[in-house]
Design an enzyme around this catalytic site. Structure first.
Site, PDB file in Angstrom:
ATOM      1  N   THR A 159      97.252  77.308  17.098  1.00 18.69           N
ATOM      2  CA  THR A 159      97.551  78.731  17.224  1.00 18.69           C
ATOM      3  C   THR A 159      98.567  79.118  16.165  1.00 18.69           C
ATOM      4  OG1 THR A 159      98.624  80.430  18.588  1.00 18.69           O
ATOM      5  CG2 THR A 159      99.199  78.154  19.066  1.00 18.69           C
ATOM      6  N   SER A 160      98.422  80.319  15.625  1.00 15.51           N
ATOM      7  CA  SER A 160      99.402  80.793  14.642  1.00 15.51           C
ATOM      8  C   SER A 160     100.557  81.490  15.348  1.00 15.51           C
ATOM      9  CB  SER A 160      98.724  81.734  13.643  1.00 15.51           C
ATOM     10  OG  SER A 160      98.019  82.731  14.334  1.00 15.51           O
ATOM     11  N   CYS A 173      83.171  89.947  47.627  1.00 17.77           N
ATOM     12  CA  CYS A 173      83.542  88.999  48.692  1.00 17.77           C
ATOM     13  C   CYS A 173      84.380  87.826  48.192  1.00 17.77           C
ATOM     14  CB  CYS A 173      82.296  88.481  49.417  1.00 17.77           C
ATOM     15  SG  CYS A 173      81.358  87.252  48.468  1.00 17.77           S
ATOM     16  N   CYS A 199      76.109  88.438  43.335  1.00 18.65           N
ATOM     17  CA  CYS A 199      76.384  87.532  44.443  1.00 18.65           C
ATOM     18  C   CYS A 199      75.294  87.679  45.507  1.00 18.65           C
ATOM     19  CB  CYS A 199      77.742  87.895  45.028  1.00 18.65           C
ATOM     20  SG  CYS A 199      78.267  86.909  46.435  1.00 18.65           S
ATOM     21  N   ILE A 226      94.088  69.129  14.354  1.00 22.21           N
ATOM     22  CA  ILE A 226      94.858  68.713  15.522  1.00 22.21           C
ATOM     23  C   ILE A 226      94.238  67.478  16.181  1.00 22.21           C
ATOM     24  CG2 ILE A 226      93.693  70.398  17.021  1.00 22.21           C
ATOM     25  CD1 ILE A 226      96.504  70.647  18.374  1.00 22.21           C
ATOM     26  N   CYS A 279      75.827  88.448  48.390  1.00 22.29           N
ATOM     27  CA  CYS A 279      76.228  89.630  49.178  1.00 22.29           C
ATOM     28  C   CYS A 279      75.862  90.923  48.460  1.00 22.29           C
ATOM     29  CB  CYS A 279      77.725  89.593  49.477  1.00 22.29           C
ATOM     30  SG  CYS A 279      78.786  90.230  48.165  1.00 22.29           S
ATOM     31  N   HIS A 308      94.476  82.181  30.232  1.00 14.35           N
ATOM     32  CA  HIS A 308      93.445  83.218  30.172  1.00 14.35           C
ATOM     33  C   HIS A 308      92.289  82.952  31.133  1.00 14.35           C
ATOM     34  CE1 HIS A 308      94.896  84.450  25.856  1.00 14.35           C
ATOM     35  NE2 HIS A 308      95.757  84.747  26.802  1.00 14.35           N
ATOM     36  N   ALA A 356      93.256  78.694  20.197  1.00 17.77           N
ATOM     37  CA  ALA A 356      91.829  78.611  19.887  1.00 17.77           C
ATOM     38  C   ALA A 356      91.487  77.457  18.947  1.00 17.77           C
ATOM     39  CB  ALA A 356      91.360  79.930  19.276  1.00 17.77           C
TER      40      ALA A 356
HETATM   41 ZN    ZN Z   1      79.846  88.403  47.231  1.00 16.92          ZN
END
Ligand code: ZN
Length: 242
Positions: free
Chosen positions: A190-191, A132, A150, A231, A152, A121, A24
């Site tokens: 990151t730690s 779909c 969506c 960084i 659909c 992630h 992060a």
């Molecule tokens: Zn869909």
């Protein structure tokens, strides 16, 4: 240039098989808060803690509330790549860096020009219909209200790994292979206290483990070089400055 940055510069110049593993802290320099850090979202007041809201069961049971939090706290569409993203993209362009492995879902490495980006992630830039499989861009989430649907009629879910969900096995295997094969491994932002980061670093077998983080990490005693600084500053200086 400090002695540590000079050392980093030398290591980068000598290697053609660098892998970067980022957390992060890489994105915080683009203005995206770390929701696990002390001043991050975990200390803010919500009806549920973020770990609960950002879980698969909460998404399924309270989709509208999930999206309220997600739109407000997890999306930063105006964030731009910072000096760390840009330096890493340059190292890949020079043929020196083989992979960027990231725990961030903001897509900033790709935006900076990195090609081989392994997103442990997932990515907030991809959003999939659960019925779909149609893929929608981030704008679909931002420009909709309530539960994004969506064409659909299916519910759309961000292609990010929520709590209770497993990581993509293919991405995991690509990442562990890259770390296993790496000559130089840079771990930044990151730690290394959070799964799966710590476990993955154990696959590294080389002798140039570089840690760039503002605070201590659980791997400091194994590091060959530790830089306790920004960084973006460190990578920019090591890659671009004379
Ligand atoms: Zn869909």
């Amino acid at each position: 240039m400090t002695a540590e940055i000079t050392k980093l510069r030398e290591i980068l110049q000598e290697s053609n098989n660098i892998v970067f593993f980022g957390g992060a802290g890489v994105s915080t320099e683009s203005g995206i808060p770390d929701f696990r850090s002390a001043d991050g979202l975990y200390n803010e007041k919500y009806a549920y803690p973020p770990e609960t809201i950002l879980s698969r069961s909460f998404f399924s049971a309270n989709t509208e509330e999930f999206y309220k939090f997600y739109r407000e706290k997890m999306l930063y569409p105006d964030a731009k790549p910072n000096k760390a993203h840009i330096a890493l993209a340059e190292l890949e362009k020079q043929g020196k860096l083989k992979a960027v492995i990231t725990q961030n879902v903001d897509g900033l490495h790709t935006e900076a020009g990195s090609v081989n980006v392994l997103e442990l992630h997932g990515s907030a830039l991809r959003n999939l219909c659960l019925t779909c499989g149609e893929c929608y861009p981030l704008e679909k989430i931002i420009n909709s209200e309530g539960i994004p649907l969506c064409l659909c009629g299916g519910v759309i879910k961000p292609d990010v790994v929520l709590y209770e969900e497993g990581l993509d096995p293919y991405v995991m295997s690509q990442a562990t292979k890259a770390i296993n094969d790496a000559d130089v491994l840079i771990v930044g932002g990151t730690s290394l206290n959070v799964y799966p980061a710590a476990g993955m670093i154990n696959y590294y077998r080389g002798d140039k483990l570089i840690l760039i983080n503002k605070s201590e990490t659980s791997f400091d005693r194994y590091a060959d070089l530790i830089i306790r600084d920004s960084i973006g500053m460190a990578l920019n200086a090591a890659v671009f400055e004379e």
